[in-house]
Design a protein around this motif. Structure first.
Motif, PDB file in Angstrom:
ATOM      1  N   UNK A 145       0.825  -1.201   0.000  1.00 18.26           N
ATOM      2  CA  UNK A 145       0.000   0.000   0.000  1.00 18.26           C
ATOM      3  C   UNK A 145       0.861   1.254   0.000  1.00 18.26           C
ATOM      4  N   UNK A 146       2.042   1.147   0.589  1.00 21.66           N
ATOM      5  CA  UNK A 146       3.026   2.222   0.609  1.00 21.66           C
ATOM      6  C   UNK A 146       4.386   1.584   0.835  1.00 21.66           C
ATOM      7  N   UNK A 147       5.429   2.380   1.000  1.00 21.57           N
ATOM      8  CA  UNK A 147       6.767   1.836   1.214  1.00 21.57           C
ATOM      9  C   UNK A 147       6.879   1.097   2.550  1.00 21.57           C
ATOM     10  N   UNK A 148       6.017   1.396   3.518  1.00 22.84           N
ATOM     11  CA  UNK A 148       6.114   0.787   4.844  1.00 22.84           C
ATOM     12  C   UNK A 148       4.905  -0.056   5.228  1.00 22.84           C
ATOM     13  N   UNK A 149       3.869  -0.072   4.407  1.00 26.13           N
ATOM     14  CA  UNK A 149       2.624  -0.724   4.787  1.00 26.13           C
ATOM     15  C   UNK A 149       2.124  -1.644   3.675  1.00 26.13           C
ATOM     16  N   UNK A 150       1.659  -2.829   4.065  1.00 26.74           N
ATOM     17  CA  UNK A 150       1.019  -3.768   3.154  1.00 26.74           C
ATOM     18  C   UNK A 150      -0.417  -4.025   3.610  1.00 26.74           C
ATOM     19  N   UNK A 151      -1.264  -4.356   2.668  1.00 28.71           N
ATOM     20  CA  UNK A 151      -2.555  -4.963   2.993  1.00 28.71           C
ATOM     21  C   UNK A 151      -2.293  -6.423   3.339  1.00 28.71           C
ATOM     22  N   UNK A 152      -2.936  -6.925   4.400  1.00 32.08           N
ATOM     23  CA  UNK A 152      -2.760  -8.334   4.772  1.00 32.08           C
ATOM     24  C   UNK A 152      -4.117  -9.033   4.737  1.00 32.08           C
ATOM     25  N   UNK A 174      -8.842 -13.392   7.618  1.00 27.86           N
ATOM     26  CA  UNK A 174      -8.102 -12.299   8.242  1.00 27.86           C
ATOM     27  C   UNK A 174      -8.010 -11.133   7.242  1.00 27.86           C
ATOM     28  N   UNK A 175      -8.262  -9.934   7.749  1.00 27.95           N
ATOM     29  CA  UNK A 175      -8.176  -8.719   6.937  1.00 27.95           C
ATOM     30  C   UNK A 175      -7.563  -7.628   7.790  1.00 27.95           C
ATOM     31  N   UNK A 176      -6.401  -7.091   7.354  1.00 26.45           N
ATOM     32  CA  UNK A 176      -5.750  -6.066   8.154  1.00 26.45           C
ATOM     33  C   UNK A 176      -4.595  -5.423   7.415  1.00 26.45           C
ATOM     34  N   UNK A 177      -3.642  -4.936   8.193  1.00 22.47           N
ATOM     35  CA  UNK A 177      -2.471  -4.254   7.671  1.00 22.47           C
ATOM     36  C   UNK A 177      -1.214  -4.935   8.171  1.00 22.47           C
ATOM     37  N   UNK A 178      -0.119  -4.699   7.449  1.00 27.87           N
ATOM     38  CA  UNK A 178       1.192  -5.221   7.850  1.00 27.87           C
ATOM     39  C   UNK A 178       2.204  -4.081   7.865  1.00 27.87           C
TER      40      UNK A 178
END
Length: 212
Positions: A145-152, A174-178
């Motif tokens: 989603x960005x350089x530091x964040x993924x969709x999980x 599971x639905x969240x962020x990484x």
């Protein structure tokens, strides 16, 4: 007794794994707390032989709970593994639950990895008279989603039966962020039990990380 076994498994696997990262997930749902981890490594660097430990623990807030009188659940699997190629591995070892107790087990694991996707499928069978047959699967998708964040996102499922009847199944979403190898977000579990299963749904939150 289960708490001591749980502590022994976690500490033992952490010690044996040394620097190998261990994915650990804790989920707080409205009906129970769930813990699970998977540990795997080679006996010797670059060797096709290795070992794997899988643990799944469910602790219910009410004991027994619900119309089915469901109790806590404990599942431990330990295998010696042989890597056939980059995707397939043979596994032989032991499978323990508080319902079936200990049974010797054989399994075949398929794993495919890419930048964003991970797919795991593992059929398993008890080496036991009137033993169970099982199919486990996990599909995760982790786009940037960005350089530091993924969709999980992850779908994990399992179904088990003997020669005649359904025994136990589940589907976990599971639905969240990484961020920095830590995943967190919303969780939904669907559980089915017995020869005439009904779907029991429960929701909550999860956190998943790598322990080194």
């Amino acid at each position: 007794m289960k708490s001591f076994l749980f502590l022994f498994v976690v500490l033992g696997c952490t010690t044996l794994a040394k620097a190998q990262p261990i994915p650990v997930e804790a989920t707080v749902l409205d009906q129970y707390f769930q813990y699970q981890h998977v540990v795997g490594r080679s006996f010797v660097k670059k060797s096709p032989f290795g070992w794997m430990h899988i643990a799944n623990i469910i602790t219910r807030y009410e004991k027994p709970s619900g119309k089915l009188g469901l109790s806590d659940e404990l599942m431990n699997q330990f295998y010696v593994t042989y890597r056939l190629n980059s995707s397939f591995s043979l596994m032989g070892g032991g499978f323990y639950t508080n319902a079936t107790k200990f049974r010797p087990s054989l399994a075949l694991q398929f794993m495919k990895l890419s930048k964003d996707w991970q797919v795991v499928l593992a059929p398993r069978m008890d080496i036991w008279k009137n033993g169970n047959y099982e199919l486990f699967g996990s599909i995760s998708y982790r786009p940037n989603l960005s350089t530091e964040t993924r969709l999980y996102t992850r779908l994990q499922f399992m179904t088990s039966r003997d020669h005649y009847h359904h025994g136990r199944s589940y589907q976990q979403f599971r639905l969240g962020l990484e961020r920095s190898n830590v995943q967190f977000g919303l969780a939904v579990n669907l559980d089915e039990y017995g020869p005439d299963p009904a779907v029991i749904g429960t929701g909550g939150v999860f956190i998943r990380t790598l322990i080194f």
